[in-house]
Motif scaffolding. Structure first.
Motif, short mmCIF file in Angstrom:
data_model
loop_
_atom_site.label_atom_id
_atom_site.label_comp_id
_atom_site.label_asym_id
_atom_site.label_seq_id
_atom_site.Cartn_x
_atom_site.Cartn_y
_atom_site.Cartn_z
N ALA A 1 0.82 -1.21 0.00
CA ALA A 1 0.00 0.00 0.00
C ALA A 1 0.86 1.26 0.00
CB ALA A 1 -0.93 0.00 1.21
N ILE A 2 1.97 1.23 0.74
CA ILE A 2 2.86 2.38 0.78
C ILE A 2 3.61 2.55 -0.54
CG2 ILE A 2 4.97 3.27 1.85
CD1 ILE A 2 3.89 2.17 4.51
N VAL A 3 4.12 1.46 -1.06
CA VAL A 3 4.87 1.52 -2.33
C VAL A 3 4.00 2.10 -3.43
CG1 VAL A 3 5.98 0.15 -4.14
CG2 VAL A 3 6.45 -0.35 -1.73
N MET A 4 2.72 1.66 -3.49
CA MET A 4 1.81 2.10 -4.55
C MET A 4 1.02 3.35 -4.19
SD MET A 4 2.10 0.15 -7.16
CE MET A 4 0.61 0.68 -8.03
N ASN A 5 1.17 3.84 -2.95
CA ASN A 5 0.30 4.91 -2.45
C ASN A 5 -1.16 4.53 -2.72
OD1 ASN A 5 -0.54 7.30 -1.25
ND2 ASN A 5 -0.31 8.49 -3.12
N ALA A 6 -1.53 3.35 -2.22
CA ALA A 6 -2.86 2.80 -2.49
C ALA A 6 -3.96 3.67 -1.90
CB ALA A 6 -2.95 1.38 -1.91
N GLY A 7 -5.13 3.57 -2.52
CA GLY A 7 -6.27 4.32 -2.01
C GLY A 7 -7.49 4.12 -2.87
N ALA A 8 -8.54 4.84 -2.54
CA ALA A 8 -9.80 4.80 -3.28
C ALA A 8 -10.68 5.93 -2.79
CB ALA A 8 -10.51 3.45 -3.08
N SER A 9 -11.66 6.28 -3.61
CA SER A 9 -12.67 7.28 -3.22
C SER A 9 -12.04 8.61 -2.77
CB SER A 9 -13.56 6.72 -2.10
OG SER A 9 -14.14 5.50 -2.49
N GLY A 10 -10.94 8.98 -3.42
CA GLY A 10 -10.30 10.25 -3.10
C GLY A 10 -9.39 10.23 -1.89
N GLU A 11 -9.22 9.08 -1.26
CA GLU A 11 -8.34 8.96 -0.10
C GLU A 11 -7.16 8.04 -0.45
OE1 GLU A 11 -10.34 8.08 3.62
OE2 GLU A 11 -12.26 8.72 2.75
N GLU A 12 -5.99 8.33 0.12
CA GLU A 12 -4.79 7.53 -0.11
C GLU A 12 -4.08 7.29 1.21
OE1 GLU A 12 -3.47 9.07 -4.54
OE2 GLU A 12 -3.06 10.36 -2.83
N ILE A 13 -3.21 6.29 1.23
CA ILE A 13 -2.55 5.97 2.49
C ILE A 13 -1.65 7.11 2.96
CG2 ILE A 13 -0.51 4.82 1.50
CD1 ILE A 13 -0.98 2.70 3.85
N LYS A 14 -1.17 7.92 2.06
CA LYS A 14 -0.33 9.05 2.46
C LYS A 14 -1.08 10.02 3.37
CE LYS A 14 -1.26 12.20 -1.41
NZ LYS A 14 -2.06 13.13 -0.59
N ASP A 15 -2.41 10.01 3.30
CA ASP A 15 -3.21 10.94 4.10
C ASP A 15 -3.09 10.67 5.59
OD1 ASP A 15 -4.08 11.96 1.67
OD2 ASP A 15 -5.90 10.73 1.64
N VAL A 16 -2.75 9.44 5.97
CA VAL A 16 -2.66 9.09 7.39
C VAL A 16 -1.25 8.63 7.79
CG1 VAL A 16 -5.10 8.50 7.64
CG2 VAL A 16 -3.49 6.75 6.87
N LEU A 17 -0.35 8.58 6.83
CA LEU A 17 1.00 8.10 7.10
C LEU A 17 1.83 9.15 7.85
CD1 LEU A 17 3.05 5.78 6.53
CD2 LEU A 17 3.69 7.03 4.45
N VAL A 18 2.60 8.70 8.84
CA VAL A 18 3.51 9.57 9.58
C VAL A 18 4.95 9.33 9.13
CG1 VAL A 18 4.41 10.20 11.85
CG2 VAL A 18 1.99 9.61 11.59
N LYS A 19 5.40 8.09 9.24
CA LYS A 19 6.76 7.76 8.83
C LYS A 19 6.87 6.28 8.51
CE LYS A 19 8.66 6.91 13.48
NZ LYS A 19 9.75 7.23 14.44
N VAL A 20 7.99 5.93 7.85
CA VAL A 20 8.24 4.54 7.44
C VAL A 20 9.64 4.14 7.88
CG1 VAL A 20 8.52 2.97 5.47
CG2 VAL A 20 6.71 4.70 5.43
N ARG A 21 9.74 2.95 8.40
CA ARG A 21 11.02 2.32 8.72
C ARG A 21 11.35 1.37 7.57
NH1 ARG A 21 14.00 1.27 13.48
NH2 ARG A 21 14.84 -0.84 13.70
N TYR A 22 12.60 1.44 7.07
CA TYR A 22 12.94 0.63 5.90
C TYR A 22 14.39 0.15 5.95
CZ TYR A 22 15.29 4.79 3.94
OH TYR A 22 16.14 5.86 3.72
N LEU A 23 14.64 -0.88 5.17
CA LEU A 23 16.00 -1.39 5.01
C LEU A 23 16.56 -0.84 3.71
CD1 LEU A 23 18.36 -3.29 5.79
CD2 LEU A 23 17.17 -5.10 4.51
N ASP A 24 17.70 -0.17 3.80
CA ASP A 24 18.37 0.38 2.62
C ASP A 24 19.38 -0.66 2.13
OD1 ASP A 24 19.77 1.81 0.71
OD2 ASP A 24 19.80 3.66 1.89
#
Length: 283
Positions: A116-139
């Protein structure tokens, strides 16, 4: 870390394409994930399998799967801390149980948190970025675990920092929600589900919308204009219910689906000079 040899991948992709891989790894911790990438430089990463098309029937490369594993969710006040393998419909259900609003749209959208984060998934005018604060990741560039805030990720429609930087692997994310009444949250979830089921072909295996929406057009309307609903190659066809979906109605192969995609792209371009972009990931 669970390791499975000669894994049948049919149930690990929503198109139900028949495929298998030589060896599959199911990590259960960040240490497992780091260990995998320390040993494997050429690999395939697979999340919930709901937005992918298998183009082959057998994969020699090792696969790292987030599917029923690495999926813990913790709640602290109005913030959810979620591991990458968690299914977003499970996240939505948990949010309902604790009276938190903001992820109702994911109640009926099949996706892992990482996908969902990689694709910025969403629907009906809402996306996961709207509620996202931060992401922990492996570089993978230095095998270090890092964190990045939403403001640094340059989200776009169905695009993100992680889609543009495929050597960064989502491990965990924090979502900030809003406290609301459970009845109000549940009503929104059920309404969104009802609306989606009325439009989308839920009775055959599919992977959701095939194409990104092109500027100034709707994919479904373009398919209607071309009279391509029901267009069939092999065991795959364009859904009669919604032209933006391809369904597996009779043991379709990945090549059946990809051939339909190419034909749609060709006809749309010939008619409108519009280049359709595939939303699904071809493996």
């Amino acid at each position: 870390m669970k390791i499975t040899k000669n894994l049948d991948l049919t149930s690990y992709n929503s198109y139900k394409i028949k495929a298998s891989c030589k060896v599959a790894y199911f990590p259960e911790s960040e240490e497992d994930i780091v260990s995998f990438f320390t040993l494997n430089k050429d690999f395939i990463l697979l999340g919930s399998g709901h937005n992918i098309i298998f183009s082959k029937d057998y994969y020699e490369k090792p696969m790292l799967l987030f599917n029923g594993n690495f999926n813990q969710v913790e709640v602290e006040d109005d913030v959810l801390e979620i591991e990458a393998g968690a299914m977003m419909w499970d996240v939505a259900q948990l949010a309902l149980e604790v009276g938190l609003s903001g992820v109702e749209i994911f109640y009926d959208i099949p996706s892992s948190l990482g996908g969902a984060i990689v694709m910025n998934a969403g629907a009906s005018g809402e996306e996961i970025k709207d509620v996202l604060v931060k992401v922990r990741y492996l570089d993978l560039a230095d095998l270090q675990i890092k964190e990045i805030f939403k403001e640094e990720m340059s989200f776009e429609y169905r695009n993100s920092f992680f889609q543009r930087n495929t050597d960064k692997i989502v491990l965990k994310a924090w979502l900030k929600l809003q406290k609301k009444g459970k009845t109000e949250i549940r009503e929104k979830m059920e309404l969104l589900k009802t609306q989606r089921w009325a439009k989308q072909p839920k009775d055959f295996p599919n992977a959701g919308s095939v194409f990104k929406r092109p500027s100034g057009y709707y994919v479904g309307a373009l398919i209607d204009e071309l009279h391509m609903k029901g267009f069939t190659i092999g065991g795959a066809k364009i859904s009669e219910k919604h032209g933006g979906f391809i369904i597996n109605f009779n043991n379709a192969s990945g090549s059946d689906i990809l051939e339909i995609i190419e034909e749609v792209k060709r006809r749309v371009y010939n008619l409108h000079q519009v280049k359709l972009e595939v939303e699904q990931r071809v493996i």
